[in-house]
Motif scaffolding. Sequence first.
Motif, PDB file in Angstrom:
ATOM      1  N   PHE A  71       1.454   6.412  -2.287  1.00  0.00           N
ATOM      2  CA  PHE A  71       1.157   5.696  -1.287  1.00  0.00           C
ATOM      3  C   PHE A  71       1.526   4.260  -1.484  1.00  0.00           C
ATOM      4  CE2 PHE A  71      -1.610   2.822   1.090  1.00  0.00           C
ATOM      5  CZ  PHE A  71      -1.179   3.180   2.428  1.00  0.00           C
ATOM      6  N   VAL A  72       1.044   3.749  -2.623  1.00  0.00           N
ATOM      7  CA  VAL A  72       1.320   2.230  -3.056  1.00  0.00           C
ATOM      8  C   VAL A  72       2.656   2.046  -3.189  1.00  0.00           C
ATOM      9  CG1 VAL A  72       0.857   0.687  -4.685  1.00  0.00           C
ATOM     10  CG2 VAL A  72      -1.048   2.093  -3.934  1.00  0.00           C
ATOM     11  N   ILE A  73       3.456   2.968  -3.775  1.00  0.00           N
ATOM     12  CA  ILE A  73       5.019   2.725  -4.242  1.00  0.00           C
ATOM     13  C   ILE A  73       5.688   2.859  -3.003  1.00  0.00           C
ATOM     14  CG2 ILE A  73       6.868   3.948  -5.166  1.00  0.00           C
ATOM     15  CD1 ILE A  73       4.950   4.627  -7.426  1.00  0.00           C
ATOM     16  N   ASP A  74       5.535   3.609  -2.145  1.00  0.00           N
ATOM     17  CA  ASP A  74       6.172   3.560  -0.826  1.00  0.00           C
ATOM     18  C   ASP A  74       5.802   2.433   0.016  1.00  0.00           C
ATOM     19  OD1 ASP A  74       7.741   5.073   1.403  1.00  0.00           O
ATOM     20  OD2 ASP A  74       5.389   5.079   2.525  1.00  0.00           O
ATOM     21  N   LEU A  75       4.549   1.987   0.169  1.00  0.00           N
ATOM     22  CA  LEU A  75       4.274   0.848   0.641  1.00  0.00           C
ATOM     23  C   LEU A  75       4.925  -0.330   0.161  1.00  0.00           C
ATOM     24  CD1 LEU A  75       2.579   0.117   3.288  1.00  0.00           C
ATOM     25  CD2 LEU A  75       0.784  -0.473   1.788  1.00  0.00           C
ATOM     26  N   PHE A  76       5.108  -0.586  -0.942  1.00  0.00           N
ATOM     27  CA  PHE A  76       5.614  -1.769  -1.552  1.00  0.00           C
ATOM     28  C   PHE A  76       7.020  -1.577  -1.580  1.00  0.00           C
ATOM     29  CE2 PHE A  76       7.849  -3.426  -5.254  1.00  0.00           C
ATOM     30  CZ  PHE A  76       7.243  -4.586  -5.489  1.00  0.00           C
ATOM     31  N   ASP A  77       7.914  -0.517  -1.292  1.00  0.00           N
ATOM     32  CA  ASP A  77       9.262  -0.398  -1.072  1.00  0.00           C
ATOM     33  C   ASP A  77       9.484  -0.814   0.418  1.00  0.00           C
ATOM     34  OD1 ASP A  77      11.798   0.309  -1.469  1.00  0.00           O
ATOM     35  OD2 ASP A  77      11.564   2.171  -0.583  1.00  0.00           O
ATOM     36  N   ILE A  79       7.491  -2.745   2.391  1.00  0.00           N
ATOM     37  CA  ILE A  79       7.270  -4.234   2.601  1.00  0.00           C
ATOM     38  C   ILE A  79       8.494  -5.019   1.989  1.00  0.00           C
ATOM     39  CG2 ILE A  79       5.915  -6.310   1.925  1.00  0.00           C
ATOM     40  CD1 ILE A  79       3.448  -4.277   2.141  1.00  0.00           C
ATOM     41  N   THR A  80       9.083  -4.621   0.677  1.00  0.00           N
ATOM     42  CA  THR A  80       9.955  -5.444   0.087  1.00  0.00           C
ATOM     43  C   THR A  80      11.429  -5.213   0.888  1.00  0.00           C
ATOM     44  OG1 THR A  80      10.338  -3.535  -1.390  1.00  0.00           O
ATOM     45  CG2 THR A  80       9.044  -5.492  -2.235  1.00  0.00           C
ATOM     46  N   THR A  81      11.521  -4.021   1.223  1.00  0.00           N
ATOM     47  CA  THR A  81      12.983  -3.641   2.213  1.00  0.00           C
ATOM     48  C   THR A  81      12.758  -4.704   3.401  1.00  0.00           C
ATOM     49  OG1 THR A  81      12.872  -1.558   1.563  1.00  0.00           O
ATOM     50  CG2 THR A  81      13.997  -2.022   3.274  1.00  0.00           C
ATOM     51  N   GLU A  82      11.880  -4.909   4.152  1.00  0.00           N
ATOM     52  CA  GLU A  82      11.409  -5.653   5.194  1.00  0.00           C
ATOM     53  C   GLU A  82      11.784  -7.232   4.923  1.00  0.00           C
ATOM     54  OE1 GLU A  82      11.716  -5.925   9.263  1.00  0.00           O
ATOM     55  OE2 GLU A  82      11.410  -4.011   8.319  1.00  0.00           O
ATOM     56  N   ALA A  83      11.139  -7.610   4.064  1.00  0.00           N
ATOM     57  CA  ALA A  83      11.193  -8.974   3.386  1.00  0.00           C
ATOM     58  C   ALA A  83      12.760  -9.306   3.014  1.00  0.00           C
ATOM     59  CB  ALA A  83      10.329  -9.184   2.131  1.00  0.00           C
ATOM     60  N   ARG A 105       3.171  -8.291   7.706  1.00  0.00           N
ATOM     61  CA  ARG A 105       2.563  -8.357   9.471  1.00  0.00           C
ATOM     62  C   ARG A 105       3.393  -7.208  10.008  1.00  0.00           C
ATOM     63  NH1 ARG A 105       2.970 -14.552   9.934  1.00  0.00           N
ATOM     64  NH2 ARG A 105       0.570 -14.997   9.414  1.00  0.00           N
ATOM     65  N   LEU A 106       4.691  -7.131   9.624  1.00  0.00           N
ATOM     66  CA  LEU A 106       5.585  -5.945  10.655  1.00  0.00           C
ATOM     67  C   LEU A 106       5.278  -4.577  10.016  1.00  0.00           C
ATOM     68  CD1 LEU A 106       8.945  -7.917  10.476  1.00  0.00           C
ATOM     69  CD2 LEU A 106       7.634  -7.471  12.266  1.00  0.00           C
ATOM     70  N   ILE A 107       4.750  -4.378   8.658  1.00  0.00           N
ATOM     71  CA  ILE A 107       4.655  -2.959   8.333  1.00  0.00           C
ATOM     72  C   ILE A 107       3.355  -2.496   8.548  1.00  0.00           C
ATOM     73  CG2 ILE A 107       4.746  -1.722   6.292  1.00  0.00           C
ATOM     74  CD1 ILE A 107       7.544  -2.128   7.235  1.00  0.00           C
ATOM     75  N   ILE A 108       2.240  -3.289   8.150  1.00  0.00           N
ATOM     76  CA  ILE A 108       0.953  -2.981   8.146  1.00  0.00           C
ATOM     77  C   ILE A 108       0.357  -3.240   9.455  1.00  0.00           C
ATOM     78  CG2 ILE A 108      -1.210  -3.321   7.203  1.00  0.00           C
ATOM     79  CD1 ILE A 108       0.196  -3.648   4.825  1.00  0.00           C
ATOM     80  N   PRO A 109      -0.469  -2.173  10.223  1.00  0.00           N
ATOM     81  CA  PRO A 109      -0.986  -2.578  11.439  1.00  0.00           C
ATOM     82  C   PRO A 109      -2.114  -3.134  11.607  1.00  0.00           C
ATOM     83  CG  PRO A 109      -1.485  -0.376  10.771  1.00  0.00           C
ATOM     84  CD  PRO A 109      -0.724  -0.975   9.532  1.00  0.00           C
ATOM     85  N   ALA A 113      -3.600  -5.925   8.340  1.00  0.00           N
ATOM     86  CA  ALA A 113      -2.603  -6.628   7.872  1.00  0.00           C
ATOM     87  C   ALA A 113      -3.111  -8.223   7.691  1.00  0.00           C
ATOM     88  CB  ALA A 113      -1.534  -6.884   9.197  1.00  0.00           C
ATOM     89  N   LYS A 114      -4.145  -8.453   8.509  1.00  0.00           N
ATOM     90  CA  LYS A 114      -4.614  -9.947   8.499  1.00  0.00           C
ATOM     91  C   LYS A 114      -5.351  -9.881   7.047  1.00  0.00           C
ATOM     92  CE  LYS A 114      -5.463 -10.526  13.429  1.00  0.00           C
ATOM     93  NZ  LYS A 114      -6.558 -10.634  14.578  1.00  0.00           N
ATOM     94  N   HIS A 115      -6.352  -8.889   6.739  1.00  0.00           N
ATOM     95  CA  HIS A 115      -7.036  -8.823   5.368  1.00  0.00           C
ATOM     96  C   HIS A 115      -5.954  -8.728   4.303  1.00  0.00           C
ATOM     97  CE1 HIS A 115     -10.824  -8.191   6.937  1.00  0.00           C
ATOM     98  NE2 HIS A 115     -10.576  -7.204   7.747  1.00  0.00           N
ATOM     99  N   ALA A 116      -5.048  -8.108   4.512  1.00  0.00           N
ATOM    100  CA  ALA A 116      -3.992  -8.170   3.307  1.00  0.00           C
ATOM    101  C   ALA A 116      -3.102  -9.479   2.971  1.00  0.00           C
ATOM    102  CB  ALA A 116      -2.865  -7.074   3.521  1.00  0.00           C
ATOM    103  N   ILE A 117      -3.092 -10.022   4.437  1.00  0.00           N
ATOM    104  CA  ILE A 117      -2.476 -11.488   4.316  1.00  0.00           C
ATOM    105  C   ILE A 117      -3.468 -12.501   3.608  1.00  0.00           C
ATOM    106  CG2 ILE A 117      -1.659 -13.371   5.640  1.00  0.00           C
ATOM    107  CD1 ILE A 117      -0.215 -11.377   7.354  1.00  0.00           C
ATOM    108  N   SER A 118      -4.726 -12.483   3.972  1.00  0.00           N
ATOM    109  CA  SER A 118      -5.632 -13.452   3.624  1.00  0.00           C
ATOM    110  C   SER A 118      -5.583 -13.187   1.973  1.00  0.00           C
ATOM    111  CB  SER A 118      -7.124 -13.219   4.127  1.00  0.00           C
ATOM    112  OG  SER A 118      -7.546 -12.116   3.701  1.00  0.00           O
ATOM    113  N   GLU A 119      -5.945 -11.750   1.496  1.00  0.00           N
ATOM    114  CA  GLU A 119      -5.969 -11.635  -0.144  1.00  0.00           C
ATOM    115  C   GLU A 119      -4.719 -12.055  -0.665  1.00  0.00           C
ATOM    116  OE1 GLU A 119      -8.171 -10.058  -1.747  1.00  0.00           O
ATOM    117  OE2 GLU A 119      -9.628 -10.515  -0.183  1.00  0.00           O
ATOM    118  N   GLY A 120      -3.528 -11.607  -0.092  1.00  0.00           N
ATOM    119  CA  GLY A 120      -2.185 -12.271  -0.757  1.00  0.00           C
ATOM    120  C   GLY A 120      -2.092 -13.839  -0.924  1.00  0.00           C
TER     121      GLY A 120
END
Length: 131
Positions: A71-77, A79-83, A105-109, A113-120
């Motif tokens: 799951f983590v590898i897929d999500l990373f892939d 997000i990086t593809t979109e970026a 923001r585009l990939i995670i619903p 996404a808000k929590h992920a952005i704040s942690e990032g």
Amino acid sequence: ISFYCAYNKNNKMKNKNLNKKNEGKKKTEKSDRTIKKKRVISYLNYIYKVLKQVHNEIGISSKAIDSMNSFVIDLFDRITTEANKLSYYNKSKTLTAREIMTGVRLIIPGELAKHAISEGTKAVAKYRSSI
């Protein structure tokens, strides 16, 4: 015939000794170069550490960790593809935190996404302060 057998035995002995020296490496057929094994990216240790931070008393099976790793590898892939697409649209060759943030923001619903952005954002700020 006896010369051939003796030659063959000597060759096999030499090959066994060479194989012991190059156990972790593979030889190519075209040349005598040795190729190292490709490292596999894995997040197993990090998943386990985060689990112990959140719920110290709970364990996790190896199948569950493998599933989370996929799951983590897929999500990373994704997000990086979109970026990467975003940086291509902006005619930039550099991936910055802004492209990654927009990709998240585009990939995670929604709220996730808000929590992920704040942690990032916290992680980037901590990194910049350590430099």
